[in-house]
Write a protein that holds these residues in place. Structure first.
Motif, PDB file in Angstrom:
ATOM      1  N   LEU A   1       0.815  -1.216   0.000  1.00 37.67           N
ATOM      2  CA  LEU A   1       0.000   0.000   0.000  1.00 37.67           C
ATOM      3  C   LEU A   1       0.846   1.262   0.000  1.00 37.67           C
ATOM      4  O   LEU A   1       0.313   2.366  -0.172  1.00 37.67           O
ATOM      5  CB  LEU A   1      -0.939  -0.021   1.208  1.00 37.67           C
ATOM      6  CG  LEU A   1      -1.970  -1.155   1.212  1.00 37.67           C
ATOM      7  CD1 LEU A   1      -2.861  -1.054   2.444  1.00 37.67           C
ATOM      8  CD2 LEU A   1      -2.806  -1.151  -0.059  1.00 37.67           C
ATOM      9  N   ARG A   2       2.139   1.129   0.206  1.00 41.31           N
ATOM     10  CA  ARG A   2       3.023   2.289   0.135  1.00 41.31           C
ATOM     11  C   ARG A   2       3.107   2.837  -1.293  1.00 41.31           C
ATOM     12  O   ARG A   2       3.381   4.020  -1.505  1.00 41.31           O
ATOM     13  CB  ARG A   2       4.416   1.891   0.628  1.00 41.31           C
ATOM     14  CG  ARG A   2       5.405   3.040   0.746  1.00 41.31           C
ATOM     15  CD  ARG A   2       6.754   2.548   1.234  1.00 41.31           C
ATOM     16  NE  ARG A   2       7.728   3.614   1.236  1.00 41.31           N
ATOM     17  CZ  ARG A   2       9.006   3.473   0.956  1.00 41.31           C
ATOM     18  NH1 ARG A   2       9.478   2.262   0.670  1.00 41.31           N
ATOM     19  NH2 ARG A   2       9.840   4.495   0.978  1.00 41.31           N
ATOM     20  N   ALA A   3       2.894   1.983  -2.273  1.00 40.64           N
ATOM     21  CA  ALA A   3       2.990   2.382  -3.677  1.00 40.64           C
ATOM     22  C   ALA A   3       1.691   3.049  -4.135  1.00 40.64           C
ATOM     23  O   ALA A   3       0.599   2.559  -3.865  1.00 40.64           O
ATOM     24  CB  ALA A   3       3.281   1.169  -4.536  1.00 40.64           C
ATOM     25  N   THR A   4       1.840   4.151  -4.828  1.00 39.11           N
ATOM     26  CA  THR A   4       0.715   4.808  -5.494  1.00 39.11           C
ATOM     27  C   THR A   4       0.807   4.492  -6.984  1.00 39.11           C
ATOM     28  O   THR A   4       1.840   4.747  -7.611  1.00 39.11           O
ATOM     29  CB  THR A   4       0.755   6.331  -5.286  1.00 39.11           C
ATOM     30  OG1 THR A   4       0.671   6.613  -3.888  1.00 39.11           O
ATOM     31  CG2 THR A   4      -0.404   7.006  -6.003  1.00 39.11           C
ATOM     32  N   VAL A   5      -0.254   3.937  -7.536  1.00 41.55           N
ATOM     33  CA  VAL A   5      -0.214   3.462  -8.921  1.00 41.55           C
ATOM     34  C   VAL A   5      -0.593   4.592  -9.865  1.00 41.55           C
ATOM     35  O   VAL A   5      -1.648   5.214  -9.729  1.00 41.55           O
ATOM     36  CB  VAL A   5      -1.171   2.268  -9.120  1.00 41.55           C
ATOM     37  CG1 VAL A   5      -1.089   1.769 -10.550  1.00 41.55           C
ATOM     38  CG2 VAL A   5      -0.839   1.159  -8.130  1.00 41.55           C
ATOM     39  N   GLU A   6       0.278   4.835 -10.819  1.00 43.14           N
ATOM     40  CA  GLU A   6       0.016   5.848 -11.839  1.00 43.14           C
ATOM     41  C   GLU A   6      -0.650   5.231 -13.063  1.00 43.14           C
ATOM     42  O   GLU A   6      -1.638   5.740 -13.573  1.00 43.14           O
ATOM     43  CB  GLU A   6       1.318   6.538 -12.221  1.00 43.14           C
ATOM     44  CG  GLU A   6       1.150   7.675 -13.201  1.00 43.14           C
ATOM     45  CD  GLU A   6       2.458   8.392 -13.451  1.00 43.14           C
ATOM     46  OE1 GLU A   6       2.880   8.466 -14.630  1.00 43.14           O
ATOM     47  OE2 GLU A   6       3.068   8.888 -12.477  1.00 43.14           O
ATOM     48  N   ARG A   7      -0.105   4.108 -13.537  1.00 42.03           N
ATOM     49  CA  ARG A   7      -0.708   3.418 -14.673  1.00 42.03           C
ATOM     50  C   ARG A   7      -0.129   2.015 -14.778  1.00 42.03           C
ATOM     51  O   ARG A   7       0.931   1.724 -14.230  1.00 42.03           O
ATOM     52  CB  ARG A   7      -0.490   4.176 -15.980  1.00 42.03           C
ATOM     53  CG  ARG A   7       0.937   4.202 -16.480  1.00 42.03           C
ATOM     54  CD  ARG A   7       1.020   4.929 -17.817  1.00 42.03           C
ATOM     55  NE  ARG A   7       2.317   4.811 -18.451  1.00 42.03           N
ATOM     56  CZ  ARG A   7       3.328   5.638 -18.262  1.00 42.03           C
ATOM     57  NH1 ARG A   7       3.187   6.672 -17.441  1.00 42.03           N
ATOM     58  NH2 ARG A   7       4.486   5.453 -18.892  1.00 42.03           N
ATOM     59  N   THR A   8      -0.852   1.140 -15.485  1.00 40.48           N
ATOM     60  CA  THR A   8      -0.391  -0.223 -15.721  1.00 40.48           C
ATOM     61  C   THR A   8      -0.654  -0.590 -17.177  1.00 40.48           C
ATOM     62  O   THR A   8      -1.537  -0.016 -17.830  1.00 40.48           O
ATOM     63  CB  THR A   8      -1.111  -1.246 -14.819  1.00 40.48           C
ATOM     64  OG1 THR A   8      -2.500  -1.290 -15.174  1.00 40.48           O
ATOM     65  CG2 THR A   8      -0.973  -0.880 -13.346  1.00 40.48           C
ATOM     66  N   GLU A   9       0.097  -1.569 -17.674  1.00 38.44           N
ATOM     67  CA  GLU A   9      -0.145  -2.097 -19.022  1.00 38.44           C
ATOM     68  C   GLU A   9       0.428  -3.506 -19.103  1.00 38.44           C
ATOM     69  O   GLU A   9       1.582  -3.736 -18.730  1.00 38.44           O
ATOM     70  CB  GLU A   9       0.507  -1.221 -20.088  1.00 38.44           C
ATOM     71  CG  GLU A   9       0.219  -1.696 -21.506  1.00 38.44           C
ATOM     72  CD  GLU A   9       0.856  -0.822 -22.571  1.00 38.44           C
ATOM     73  OE1 GLU A   9       0.576  -1.056 -23.760  1.00 38.44           O
ATOM     74  OE2 GLU A   9       1.641   0.080 -22.224  1.00 38.44           O
ATOM     75  N   ASP A  10      -0.376  -4.429 -19.603  1.00 33.85           N
ATOM     76  CA  ASP A  10       0.073  -5.782 -19.869  1.00 33.85           C
ATOM     77  C   ASP A  10       0.326  -5.919 -21.371  1.00 33.85           C
ATOM     78  O   ASP A  10      -0.504  -5.497 -22.184  1.00 33.85           O
ATOM     79  CB  ASP A  10      -0.966  -6.806 -19.417  1.00 33.85           C
ATOM     80  CG  ASP A  10      -1.190  -6.754 -17.914  1.00 33.85           C
ATOM     81  OD1 ASP A  10      -0.244  -6.383 -17.197  1.00 33.85           O
ATOM     82  OD2 ASP A  10      -2.301  -7.080 -17.465  1.00 33.85           O
ATOM     83  N   VAL A  11       1.462  -6.515 -21.716  1.00 34.48           N
ATOM     84  CA  VAL A  11       1.906  -6.571 -23.105  1.00 34.48           C
ATOM     85  C   VAL A  11       2.113  -8.026 -23.507  1.00 34.48           C
ATOM     86  O   VAL A  11       2.855  -8.758 -22.847  1.00 34.48           O
ATOM     87  CB  VAL A  11       3.231  -5.797 -23.280  1.00 34.48           C
ATOM     88  CG1 VAL A  11       3.699  -5.871 -24.728  1.00 34.48           C
ATOM     89  CG2 VAL A  11       3.072  -4.351 -22.823  1.00 34.48           C
ATOM     90  N   LEU A  12       1.477  -8.451 -24.581  1.00 34.88           N
ATOM     91  CA  LEU A  12       1.712  -9.775 -25.146  1.00 34.88           C
ATOM     92  C   LEU A  12       2.729  -9.665 -26.272  1.00 34.88           C
ATOM     93  O   LEU A  12       2.599  -8.805 -27.152  1.00 34.88           O
ATOM     94  CB  LEU A  12       0.411 -10.381 -25.670  1.00 34.88           C
ATOM     95  CG  LEU A  12      -0.620 -10.774 -24.607  1.00 34.88           C
ATOM     96  CD1 LEU A  12      -1.909 -11.241 -25.274  1.00 34.88           C
ATOM     97  CD2 LEU A  12      -0.072 -11.846 -23.684  1.00 34.88           C
ATOM     98  N   LEU A  13       3.733 -10.527 -26.252  1.00 35.15           N
ATOM     99  CA  LEU A  13       4.773 -10.506 -27.266  1.00 35.15           C
ATOM    100  C   LEU A  13       4.360 -11.370 -28.458  1.00 35.15           C
ATOM    101  O   LEU A  13       3.469 -12.213 -28.354  1.00 35.15           O
ATOM    102  CB  LEU A  13       6.081 -11.022 -26.668  1.00 35.15           C
ATOM    103  CG  LEU A  13       6.599 -10.244 -25.453  1.00 35.15           C
ATOM    104  CD1 LEU A  13       7.955 -10.793 -25.013  1.00 35.15           C
ATOM    105  CD2 LEU A  13       6.693  -8.757 -25.736  1.00 35.15           C
ATOM    106  N   PRO A  14       4.985 -11.163 -29.597  1.00 35.51           N
ATOM    107  CA  PRO A  14       4.646 -11.977 -30.776  1.00 35.51           C
ATOM    108  C   PRO A  14       4.790 -13.468 -30.474  1.00 35.51           C
ATOM    109  O   PRO A  14       5.740 -13.896 -29.808  1.00 35.51           O
ATOM    110  CB  PRO A  14       5.664 -11.513 -31.819  1.00 35.51           C
ATOM    111  CG  PRO A  14       6.029 -10.119 -31.404  1.00 35.51           C
ATOM    112  CD  PRO A  14       5.994 -10.124 -29.908  1.00 35.51           C
ATOM    113  N   LEU A  15       3.848 -14.231 -30.997  1.00 35.07           N
ATOM    114  CA  LEU A  15       3.837 -15.682 -30.773  1.00 35.07           C
ATOM    115  C   LEU A  15       4.609 -16.390 -31.866  1.00 35.07           C
ATOM    116  O   LEU A  15       4.323 -16.227 -33.057  1.00 35.07           O
ATOM    117  CB  LEU A  15       2.397 -16.195 -30.730  1.00 35.07           C
ATOM    118  CG  LEU A  15       2.234 -17.714 -30.598  1.00 35.07           C
ATOM    119  CD1 LEU A  15       2.805 -18.206 -29.276  1.00 35.07           C
ATOM    120  CD2 LEU A  15       0.756 -18.102 -30.725  1.00 35.07           C
ATOM    121  N   THR A  16       5.597 -17.186 -31.462  1.00 36.06           N
ATOM    122  CA  THR A  16       6.304 -18.053 -32.388  1.00 36.06           C
ATOM    123  C   THR A  16       5.597 -19.406 -32.400  1.00 36.06           C
ATOM    124  O   THR A  16       5.440 -20.026 -31.339  1.00 36.06           O
ATOM    125  CB  THR A  16       7.771 -18.248 -31.959  1.00 36.06           C
ATOM    126  OG1 THR A  16       8.418 -16.974 -31.933  1.00 36.06           O
ATOM    127  CG2 THR A  16       8.494 -19.174 -32.922  1.00 36.06           C
TER     128      THR A  16
END
Length: 250
Positions: free
Chosen positions: A90-105
């Motif tokens: 809870l010490r962290a204040t969240v500014e933004r998040t993003e989940d990234v999927l990489l190219p599938l081989t």
């Protein structure tokens, strides 16, 4: 002789933030989850960079239960990042998040990054959890994508942690260590090898930090109070990496 303890999380008089970051491959919670929770809790992390988070049936609930058991909250990731996730205190204040999927081989496992920008008081920090490919060429390409993704966060200071599936002499590991600080090499603390948990013989998990961050210590928390050898062996098939970092205000 036991190693000296890492500093606890706090804010310095000049406004810089001392934080604890833990990177941990939890093998989809297929092992002793009570032991896993005890290890994480004893490390008192501000951020936990997870690899192999649950990805299938009721994965959100399983990840949330782990967070609750460790006095943390789910920040981002899981199935939406193909396994990497981030927990935070809870010490962290969240500014933004993003989940990234990489190219599938074709024929290989899908990979991704869990990313966030957080604040600790007046300090702004980019955070990335990653798990790179077992295949050498794809792994090297993903290392370049990780460098690009951290740069795209648009922050002065950043940390990235995860399972590289590569040793320090490997070209992907060297690519990342050339761009960032390899925290274990910069300020060795605790144990070195991270895989496997019952017979550790190689370092394939690491925490990296951008150049302006001061690394106060980093390694496997073998002597961390509350962390026991039986719990480390039972929790998952990797050992965790714990780092204490001082993040400046500018």
């Amino acid at each position: 002789m036991a190693t000296a303890s890492l500093p606890n999380s706090h804010t310095e008089p000049d406004g810089s933030a001392v934080i604890r970051v833990l990177s941990y491959n939890i093998r989809s919670l297929r092992d002793d989850t009570d032991a896993l929770a005890r290890v994480i809790r004893a490390c008192a992390p501000d951020l936990v960079l997870i690899q192999e988070a649950p990805r299938f049936f009721r994965w959100r609930k399983k990840l949330a239960r782990l967070a609750a058991a460790t006095d943390l909250v789910v920040l981002t990731g899981g199935a939406t990042a193909a396994g990497p996730a981030i927990l935070c205190g809870l010490r962290a204040t969240v500014e933004r998040t993003e989940d990234v999927l990489l190219p599938l081989t074709p024929g290989l496992h899908r990979r991704g990054f869990a990313t966030a920008v957080v604040r600790f008081g007046g300090v702004r920090l980019g955070v990335t959890s990653f798990h790179l490919s077992l295949q050498q060429d794809e792994r090297y390409e993903q290392g370049g994508m990780l460098l690009d993704r951290v740069a795209a966060l648009g922050v002065t200071h950043a940390v990235a942690g995860g399972d590289l599936n590569d040793r320090p002499g490997g070209r992907t590991f060297r690519r990342l260590a050339g761009a960032f600080q390899d925290c274990r090499a910069t300020a060795p603390w605790g144990g070195e090898f991270t895989s496997g948990s019952t017979d550790p013989h190689q370092r394939i998990d690491a925490i990296f930090a951008t150049k302006g961050i001061e690394v106060l210590g980093c390694g496997v928390p073998l002597d961390q109070p509350g962390v026991t050898a039986p719990d480390l062996s039972a929790a998952t098939d990797h050992l965790p990496v714990l780092a204490a970092l001082r993040i400046p205000t500018s």
